[in-house]
Design a protein around this motif. Sequence first.
Motif, PDB file in Angstrom:
ATOM      1  N   ARG A 182      22.373 -22.553  54.678  1.00 18.56           N
ATOM      2  CA  ARG A 182      21.635 -23.662  54.045  1.00 18.56           C
ATOM      3  C   ARG A 182      20.642 -23.138  53.015  1.00 18.56           C
ATOM      4  NH1 ARG A 182      21.503 -25.717  59.659  1.00 18.56           N
ATOM      5  NH2 ARG A 182      23.058 -27.394  59.808  1.00 18.56           N
ATOM      6  N   ASP A 199      26.881 -19.159  64.104  1.00 14.26           N
ATOM      7  CA  ASP A 199      25.921 -19.768  65.018  1.00 14.26           C
ATOM      8  C   ASP A 199      24.755 -20.372  64.244  1.00 14.26           C
ATOM      9  OD1 ASP A 199      24.675 -17.516  64.066  1.00 14.26           O
ATOM     10  OD2 ASP A 199      24.711 -16.428  65.983  1.00 14.26           O
ATOM     11  N   ASP A 200      23.639 -20.623  64.941  1.00 15.10           N
ATOM     12  CA  ASP A 200      22.487 -21.238  64.287  1.00 15.10           C
ATOM     13  C   ASP A 200      21.899 -20.341  63.205  1.00 15.10           C
ATOM     14  OD1 ASP A 200      22.772 -23.424  65.914  1.00 15.10           O
ATOM     15  OD2 ASP A 200      21.174 -22.862  67.317  1.00 15.10           O
ATOM     16  N   ALA A 201      21.914 -19.029  63.425  1.00 10.73           N
ATOM     17  CA  ALA A 201      21.396 -18.105  62.410  1.00 10.73           C
ATOM     18  C   ALA A 201      22.247 -18.173  61.145  1.00 10.73           C
ATOM     19  CB  ALA A 201      21.356 -16.686  62.959  1.00 10.73           C
ATOM     20  N   LEU A 206      31.168 -27.345  60.601  1.00 16.82           N
ATOM     21  CA  LEU A 206      31.565 -26.162  61.356  1.00 16.82           C
ATOM     22  C   LEU A 206      33.079 -25.990  61.346  1.00 16.82           C
ATOM     23  CD1 LEU A 206      30.790 -23.746  63.028  1.00 16.82           C
ATOM     24  CD2 LEU A 206      30.814 -25.199  65.070  1.00 16.82           C
ATOM     25  N   ALA A 244      24.004 -20.762  60.188  1.00 23.83           N
ATOM     26  CA  ALA A 244      23.764 -22.065  59.574  1.00 23.83           C
ATOM     27  C   ALA A 244      22.470 -22.061  58.763  1.00 23.83           C
ATOM     28  CB  ALA A 244      23.703 -23.151  60.653  1.00 23.83           C
ATOM     29  N   ALA A 245      21.434 -21.420  59.293  1.00 24.85           N
ATOM     30  CA  ALA A 245      20.149 -21.380  58.591  1.00 24.85           C
ATOM     31  C   ALA A 245      20.259 -20.607  57.283  1.00 24.85           C
ATOM     32  CB  ALA A 245      19.084 -20.759  59.493  1.00 24.85           C
TER      33      ALA A 245
END
Length: 199
Positions: free
Chosen positions: A184, A176-178, A141, A180-181
């Motif tokens: 990846r 954010d998590d979205a 991050l 990051a997904a």
Amino acid sequence: LAALLGAIPPEQRRDLPPVPVELQVGPVRLLGQVSGVTSAGLLFVKPARFKASDLLDLWVRQLVLSAQRGCADDGTARMVVEGSDETVEEWRISSPGDPMPILADLLDLLAEGRRRPLPLFPRSAAAFTEPVGSRVKSQPLERALQEWRGSDLSPGESIDPAFALCFGRVLPHPLDDAFAAVARRVMGPMWAHSRKGTP
């Protein structure tokens, strides 16, 4: 450019005609051609420093070429760019065992991105997912935020008008998590099949 080309043996940079592409990937039909094919596989030479976006472009072309030819071992794609201190830097991409699932996932993301803005910021995503090694030492991050925010010498991705319009109001940042997904899914397989080598 001459120095970069000089790092590649002549027999490995003989140009071949573009490869026609006609693929059915799930509900999507891909038509076109893959250029940059040589006698030793795909080759990308650029008189500039390394950019993950260039590696991503080569990765997608390698996926399409491998899928079109139906060959898991379809040679190695190579990217030759300027390194530090006037050196030559080379990256190699190997073909996955089965490129179709990876292509299908990328096309799913493309379709989703046509319905709504996706938090895919290429520089930040590449920094977030690049494996720790000689080039990479800080936390994912932290690296991504450096690309997003930029510096006095290098503007960050946050100033991109499209990103600012779609994600500028996400505080403190849209990584954010979205993000990051998606990072990846897009960059993870690329890094898994890439390695930095010596010309």
